[in-house]
Every structure is written in C-alpha cells, then in structure tokens.
Design an enzyme around this catalytic site. Structure first.
Site, mmCIF file in Angstrom:
data_model
loop_
_atom_site.group_PDB
_atom_site.id
_atom_site.type_symbol
_atom_site.label_atom_id
_atom_site.label_comp_id
_atom_site.label_asym_id
_atom_site.label_seq_id
_atom_site.Cartn_x
_atom_site.Cartn_y
_atom_site.Cartn_z
ATOM 1 N N LEU A 254 -10.327 -72.300 -15.115
ATOM 2 C CA LEU A 254 -9.877 -72.631 -16.466
ATOM 3 C C LEU A 254 -8.716 -73.612 -16.424
ATOM 4 O O LEU A 254 -7.809 -73.492 -15.583
ATOM 5 C CB LEU A 254 -9.438 -71.362 -17.216
ATOM 6 N N GLY A 294 -10.984 -63.803 -9.235
ATOM 7 C CA GLY A 294 -9.611 -63.386 -9.458
ATOM 8 C C GLY A 294 -8.890 -64.423 -10.301
ATOM 9 O O GLY A 294 -9.244 -65.604 -10.296
ATOM 10 N N GLY A 295 -7.868 -63.973 -11.043
ATOM 11 C CA GLY A 295 -7.154 -64.909 -11.899
ATOM 12 C C GLY A 295 -8.096 -65.519 -12.915
ATOM 13 O O GLY A 295 -8.827 -64.826 -13.625
ATOM 14 N N ASP A 296 -8.100 -66.844 -13.011
ATOM 15 C CA ASP A 296 -8.989 -67.540 -13.954
ATOM 16 C C ASP A 296 -10.104 -68.283 -13.223
ATOM 17 O O ASP A 296 -10.605 -69.292 -13.697
ATOM 18 C CB ASP A 296 -8.180 -68.517 -14.800
ATOM 19 N N GLU A 297 -10.495 -67.770 -12.044
ATOM 20 C CA GLU A 297 -11.525 -68.410 -11.237
ATOM 21 C C GLU A 297 -12.840 -67.618 -11.334
ATOM 22 O O GLU A 297 -12.872 -66.408 -11.077
ATOM 23 C CB GLU A 297 -11.093 -68.504 -9.776
#
Length: 456
Positions: A254, A294-297
C-alpha cells in the site's frame, strides 16, 4: 546397573568437556586481549612518534636525518607509557638515523610507519617488541585455567551423580505409588469415559483452530507467509516439469499506509487492511491465493494461467478496485498500491526466489510513483543489490566520517557582495572518489540516514 554406567559415562564426558573448555578459554582470551592491547599500544606510539618526527622533518627537511641526538631524545621520551621495545628511524635509503634500544628477544612483533614530507616518502619508523613476556604470562594463566578446570571437573563429576542417584530413588518410589493409585482408580476412570471422549473432541477442535491460526493471518483471516510459501512450492515444481505451465506472484504494498495510521489511528488502519484483503479476493479466481505477509504487504499467487498477460490484467483489476474509496468508521479513505509481478521461469527452484523477485519489482514500481505495477526483469535484481551496497556504504561512511562540507558563497546581484553561504555536502568514497549528493541523497532519505548526515 546399565543405566548407572551410562549416567556415569555421560556425566564424566560433560565434566571433561567443561573442564577442557575452561582450561583452554582462559589463556586464549587472555592472549587475545593482551595481544590486541600490545598491538594497539604499538600503533599508538608509532602514530605519536611519527607526528613528532614529521614536525622535525618539516622544520629541517634536508638536515633532519643528521639530527641523531635530537631524534633519539624525542623517541626516548615516549618510552614510559608507550608500547616499549626497540624503536628505529630510517631514512628513505634504509639507513638507520636514530634508535631506541629495547627488548627484542624472539618471538618479535613488528610494526612500521612510513614518514612523508609533502606526500613523498622520506623515511620509515619501525617498532619491535618481544612477545616472550606475553607468552610467559599466558602460560601462567593456562596453569591457573587448568587448575580451575580440574576443580570444575571434580565438582561436576561427583555432585551431579549423587543428585542423580537421589532423584532416581525418589522417582522409583513415586512410580510405585502412582501404579498403586492407578490400580485403585481404574474403575472410576471407566465411568468417566464419556467425559474423556468429550474432552478429546474439544481438544481436536482446539488443535484444528491452532493449526488454522498457524497458517492464517490473525487480522484478515487470509493465508499468512508460511501457508503462501507452502502453496507456492507446488506451481514451481510443476513449472520445472512442464515448460508450458505458467504462474505468477504479485507483490502488493500500500502507498502511504503510514499516513492512514498516523492520522486516523491504528484501528482504522487495521480495518483498511481487512477491507483490502476482501477486495483482493474478489479480483481473483477461486483457485488463486491471496495472503498477507505482514504490515501493509499482500501477495497473490496466480496458478495455471493461459498467458502471461493474465498477471498484468489482474494487476490492472486490483488497481481499478482500489480506486473505489473505503468507508471506514465514518471516514472516506482512498488507497492505492504498488505491485510487483514475477512470472514463472524454469530457473526458479525455491519459493523465496520468486517472492524476492516480486518484491524487487514492487520496489521498482514504487520508484515510478503511486498506483504503478512493474514486471520483474533480471536487471532489477542487480539494481536492488547495487542499492543495498550503497546503503551499506552510507552507513560505513557515517562511521568513518567520510562526508565533507563545503561552503559556497551567495552573492547579491544588486550589491555584488557576499550576503551568506550555502553548505554543500560531498562524500569522499574510498574507492569511487568524490560522490555527489544526487547519487546518494534519495537512498539516505529512504533509509533515515539523511538526518544523521544533516547533523555533520
């Protein structure tokens, strides 16, 4: 009897190993530390002596080599607190100019330093010191370590065996008591069989949930990295057997997700990730896989494609889907993503290789601007390695203080006078020479090193 012999043998070997470790570790550590200290002292004395002699050379560039008394007086002052040992000064022809006597019994540690005048070698300083005292002290430490090792051996050989025998007797008594209690309660356990079956069923359900949680993202419910990598191994194996089999991995990151977290909070950020995962699923076929790393991946696995263009079509479909705003907690949130695409190739052997290339392509897409996608090309990997090397060089450059600041005057057009100055940074690279800001500022800004450079 056999168990006792085994325990005694294992305990003995453990005690021997620990004792030998202590007997070897102490002298080795002492020698290493003392040797490094001796080398450091020699190099420090060399540098200080070279500085003093260089000043003398600057004052008398032609006659310094004849000032033996003065030079020997200089180097004799540094005997106390220095590295000790013999110190000699030679001219450019290798002739002895001055010396300081010292212990030089074998083995000898030697360090040299070249004297220069205006960048031209005019002589050399050599310092020699004996390692015999260090070896003697190391031998003493080795004797002490051996004594300590012997004490440790005796302690580990006797005390653990006694504790093991006591524990074995206690376990034997406990086992006998447990067998008696089991026999008494056998009838009670038979009546509790139904409850036990219910507990087993509940445990199976819990295990299934744990297995699901181990391979799925706790926030979005999508497959996680472990499950994605496991599924990716299958199309890689098929593609190696069948040349016509096509698959692709899309790596989505993102754009400016941190802005959403910082402005609307992490709760809204989490809702955005959940909603994004749901939209990604709607863009794919039933057999495809979308996972959150994980995160925005996020990553997408497209299997058994008809043509490579299908991957580009899916990337465009995802980009189009992201153009519709998300309504989260009363806020209208617009999102976009950078997508890297790695197509199947017979050279792939591991899932990590495909994911790495998709990640590299995603980074390339991100450099082109927001809401872009890029197909992986072999040159991208070399570019990524070059960028990684540049980042490593930048970090070492900060430690080595390789950055230089120049002041550029600012002239007033009206008065033709200097009204200020502009600070310009240049990087003195040990191999590439002068590196201008345009070649490293972007990487420094992305890695957070620009702040440290600004403080120079």
């Amino acid at each position: 009897m056999r168990n006792e012999k085994t325990i005694r043998r294992v305990t003995t070997w453990i005690a021997i190993a620990v004792a030998c470790l202590m007997a070897l570790l102490l002298p080795s550590a002492y020698y290493s530390i003392a040797h490094n200290y001796r080398v450091g002292s020699m190099e420090t004395e060399l540098a200080m002596t070279a500085s003093t002699v260089s000043q003398e050379i600057t004052r008398n560039p032609e006659l310094w080599r004849y000032a033996q008394v003065r030079l020997e007086e200089m180097i004799s002052r540094r005997t106390q607190g220095g590295a000790g040992g013999a110190l000699r000064i030679y001219d450019e022809k290798g002739d002895l100019v001055a010396e300081r006597k010292g212990l030089e019994s074998s083995p000898v540690l030697v360090r040299t330093y070249q004297l220069k005048d205006s960048g031209i070698a005019v002589g050399m300083i050599e310092i020699r010191t004996s390692l015999r005292p260090l070896l003697i002290n190391t031998a003493i430490v080795a004797l002490i370590g051996s004594a300590l090792g012997l004490m440790v051996f005796l302690s580990l050989r006797i005390l653990p065996l006694r504790a093991i025998y006591q524990a074995e007797d206690s376990l034997r008594k406990s086992r006998d008591e447990m067998e008696a209690r089991v026999a008494e309660r056998t009838a009670e356990l038979t009546s509790s069989n139904q409850n036990l079956l219910a507990e087993i069923e509940a445990r199976k359900t819990a295990e299934e949930q744990l297995l699901h949680d181990a391979f799925h993202d706790g926030l979005t419910g999508l497959p996680n990295r472990a499950l994605f990598m496991d599924r990716l191994t299958r199309p890689i194996a098929i593609a190696r057997r069948r040349k016509e089999y096509l698959f692709a991995v899309l790596f989505l990151d993102l754009d400016r997700f941190k802005v959403v977290n910082d402005s609307l909070g992490h709760i809204v950020g989490d809702k955005l990730l959940v909603a994004l995962g749901e939209r990604l699923v709607t863009c794919l076929r039933p057999g495809d896989t979308v996972a959150r790393l994980g995160g925005d991946e996020f990553v997408v696995l497209l299997e058994d494609m008809v043509a490579a263009e299908n991957a580009v079509m899916i990337a465009g479909r995802i980009d189009q889907e992201l153009k519709t705003p998300f309504i989260l907690a009363g806020h209208e949130v617009f999102a976009s993503g950078s997508i890297g695409i790695a197509l199947s190739a017979s050279s792939y052997e591991k899932a990590e290789q495909v994911l790495r290339d998709a990640d590299t392509a995603m980074y390339q897409a991100k450099t082109r601007g927001r809401a872009q996608y890029a197909l992986f090309e072999p040159g991208m990997h070399a570019e990524a390695m070059k960028r990684l090397q540049l980042e490593s060089d930048l970090r070492r450059a900060l430690e080595r203080k390789e950055f230089m600041t120049y002041s550029q005057p600012i002239l007033s057009v009206k008065t033709n006078t200097v009204i200020g100055c502009e600070a310009l940074v240049r990087w003195q690279h040990p191999e590439r020479g002068i590196v201008f800001p345009g070649d490293f500022i972007q990487v420094a800004e992305e890695t957070g090193l620009l702040v440290a450079i600004d403080r120079l």
